[in-house]
Enzyme design. Structure first.
Site, PDB file in Angstrom:
ATOM      1  N   ASP A 123      66.637  -8.709  23.204  1.00  0.00           N
ATOM      2  CA  ASP A 123      65.459  -8.717  24.064  1.00  0.00           C
ATOM      3  C   ASP A 123      65.886  -8.836  25.519  1.00  0.00           C
ATOM      4  OD1 ASP A 123      62.786  -8.547  24.671  1.00  0.00           O
ATOM      5  OD2 ASP A 123      62.302 -10.596  24.145  1.00  0.00           O
ATOM      6  N   GLY A 124      65.091  -8.242  26.375  1.00  0.00           N
ATOM      7  CA  GLY A 124      65.213  -8.428  27.818  1.00  0.00           C
ATOM      8  C   GLY A 124      63.977  -9.152  28.287  1.00  0.00           C
TER       9      GLY A 124
END
Length: 159
Positions: A8-9
C-alpha cells in the site's frame, strides 16, 4: 514456497511530499510456521501511483530466491497493468497510452518487471479499507512511513 505480499501507498499530505509506502510479506516455512516481514519507508516526495509501484517493488526485491507469489494491492493501476496485459504493450512493445500519451512511470515499470522476473507472480486487487486484515496492516505501514522523519526524493517523479 508461496509468499503473499500485501502492499500500500499512503498519501498523507506532508509538506515535503505526499506520503510513504509499505509492504508485508507472509509465508509458511516447511515446518508449518507462519512468518511475516514488514517494510516501510519514510515519506517520499512523489506521486500516488509511484508509491504503489514502489511498495510492490520493495516486496518483490526482498525475496532472496524464486517463489510463487500472490501480490495484493489496492491500486487498480498496478493490478490492471498485469491482469489486463497492459504491461505487455506499454513496456515490452513500446505502445503509447491513448492517442499519443506517453507511458508514465516507465522507470518503475521496468524495475518491477525485473523484480518480478524470477518469480511466478499473480496480482490481486483488494479494495482499500475493506477490512482485509493484511491490507489494513499495509495501510498502517504506509501511514507510518508517511509520518516518518526520513525523506526520500524520487528522481523519476514528474515535476
Amino acid at each position: 514456497m508461496l509468499v503473499k505480499i500485501f502492499t500500500d501507498g499512503s498519501a498523507r499530505g506532508n509538506p515535503d511530499g505526499p506520503g510513504g509506502y509499505g509492504a508485508v510479506l507472509q509465508y509458511t516455512d516447511p515446518k508449518g510456521v507462519l512468518h511475516e516481514r514488514e517494510y516501510s519507508q519514510g515519506y517520499i516526495r512523489t506521486t500516488n501511483n509511484r508509491m504503489e509501484l514502489m511498495a510492490a517493488i520493495v516486496g518483490l526485491e526482498a525475496l532472496n530466491r524464486p517463489c510463487e507469489v500472490e501480490l495484493y494491492s489496492d491500486s487498480k493501476y498496478l493490478i490492471d497493468a498485469f491482469n489486463q496485459k497492459w504491461i505487455d504493450g506499454w513496456i515490452r512493445k513500446g505502445w503509447k497510452r491513448g492517442k499519443n500519451e506517453p507511458v508514465k512511470n516507465v522507470d518503475l515499470w521496468q524495475r518491477l518487471l525485473k523484480a518480478k522476473e524470477p518469480h511466478q507472480v499473480t496480482f490481486y486487487w483488494v479494495k482499500g479499507h475493506d477490512g482485509h486484515p493484511e491490507n489494513e496492516r499495509c495501510d498502517q505501514l504506509a501511514t507510518t512511513a508517511a509520518d516518518g522523519d526520513g525523506k526520500i526524493e524520487d528522481p523519476g517523479a514528474p515535476v
